[in-house]
Design a protein around this motif. Sequence first.
Motif, PDB file in Angstrom:
ATOM      1  N   LYS A  21     -55.966  33.863 -13.119  1.00  0.00           N
ATOM      2  CA  LYS A  21     -56.979  33.126 -13.887  1.00  0.00           C
ATOM      3  C   LYS A  21     -58.156  32.689 -13.013  1.00  0.00           C
ATOM      4  O   LYS A  21     -59.208  32.309 -13.543  1.00  0.00           O
ATOM      5  N   THR A  22     -57.988  32.719 -11.704  1.00  0.00           N
ATOM      6  CA  THR A  22     -59.039  32.174 -10.847  1.00  0.00           C
ATOM      7  C   THR A  22     -60.291  33.043 -10.821  1.00  0.00           C
ATOM      8  O   THR A  22     -61.369  32.553 -10.508  1.00  0.00           O
ATOM      9  N   LEU A  25     -62.175  31.600 -13.499  1.00  0.00           N
ATOM     10  CA  LEU A  25     -62.577  30.252 -13.103  1.00  0.00           C
ATOM     11  C   LEU A  25     -63.792  30.287 -12.179  1.00  0.00           C
ATOM     12  O   LEU A  25     -64.753  29.520 -12.356  1.00  0.00           O
ATOM     13  N   PRO A 172     -59.013  28.513 -17.749  1.00  0.00           N
ATOM     14  CA  PRO A 172     -60.228  28.250 -16.961  1.00  0.00           C
ATOM     15  C   PRO A 172     -61.286  27.437 -17.714  1.00  0.00           C
ATOM     16  O   PRO A 172     -61.895  26.526 -17.126  1.00  0.00           O
TER      17      PRO A 172
END
Length: 405
Positions: A21-22, A25, A172
Amino acid sequence: MSVLQGKKILLGISGGIAAYKTATLVRLFIKAGAHVQVIMTPASKDFVTPLTLSTLSKNPVHSNFYDQENDNEQWNNHVELALWADLMIIAPATANTLSKMTNGTCDNLVIATYLSAKCPVYFAPAMDLDMYKHASTLKSFESLIRYGNILIPAETGELASGLSGEGRMAEPENVIAFIENDLNSKLPLRGKRILITAGPTYEAIDPVRFIGNHSSGKMGFDIAISAANRGATVYLVTGPTHFKVSNSLIQVIPVVSAEDMYQACHNVYDSVDVAIAAAAVADYRPKNIAEQKIKKTEESFTIELEKTKDILASMGEKKKNQFLIGFALETENEIENAKLKIKKKNLDLIVLNSLQDQGAGFGKLTNKVTFIDQLFQVSPMDLKSKEKVADDIMDKVCQHFEIKI
């Protein structure tokens, strides 16, 4: 404009499946106007690649204390990274990383940087349901919050194990929203309403000519931005200028003449907590405005002028609880003339500019001001960028309301 605009964000990624997920993000932080640097634990690289994150952040990604593939073995300075950041976010924060953060187990670059951080630190847990509810994890939460860290609560949903429950890292978009809401709630001037005037006024001679001055409006716009960055609702009444501002907390009210500015200011003055008159308002205007363009027929031409309304003095007369700040641009007897203006116009503070000071005045990117308060206490300042001067003015506003800065 997001409260994250211009913020320097350090994202620490630990080794959990939620690390995927980063990438989103980082993209959302960049979209909000933030500057992002990423540091990773070695295990996190099994879930998302440094290449992906460096491409999105436009910065190198670090995961070791030094570059093991470089013969020079350049040290990745965790202290320098920590001091660079305005905010640090650890996401995902696994049970292992949370335990290391709690106990100071400094065996990777993420934890070393965290232990050196002076900025606010947010952490977004991500783990399976039983791990999330385990007593040791709950103790880590309590300890980290007690240390001053900020928990971004995990969400409920499908987990990597196939179970469904609490422990899923916040999405995010929700991480961004949580941080923005938290920052906004802590802004020192949140709930305050501030009127700011900026720029010159143009006083018409005929349909194509006017009397004006060289004010660019930059000082007033910088004050408005500084006020909004601290959470204030801003009414920016501005004469003609090329400056633009995009911030949901700033309502721009464009005007042309001194009379326009007078009316616009008094339309909102009763509702504000602070008024800052940074505009260079014309003192005089033509008594009669020609309806048609004046032809060049005479060797000499005389225009009869009359005084404009004194906007600052009128606000001083009507002042109730407003904190009223005026500007004074002087060329001689600066301090004495500024003190007279404080008394005559019922001001709480005056910002004195002198055209004798190099780097100050119209059309410059810098300014050198002297603050004089109601008690005639004089505080000369160094030459600074107008953005820094605007911050100094907002500091004075915060001090007036006894708000810690």
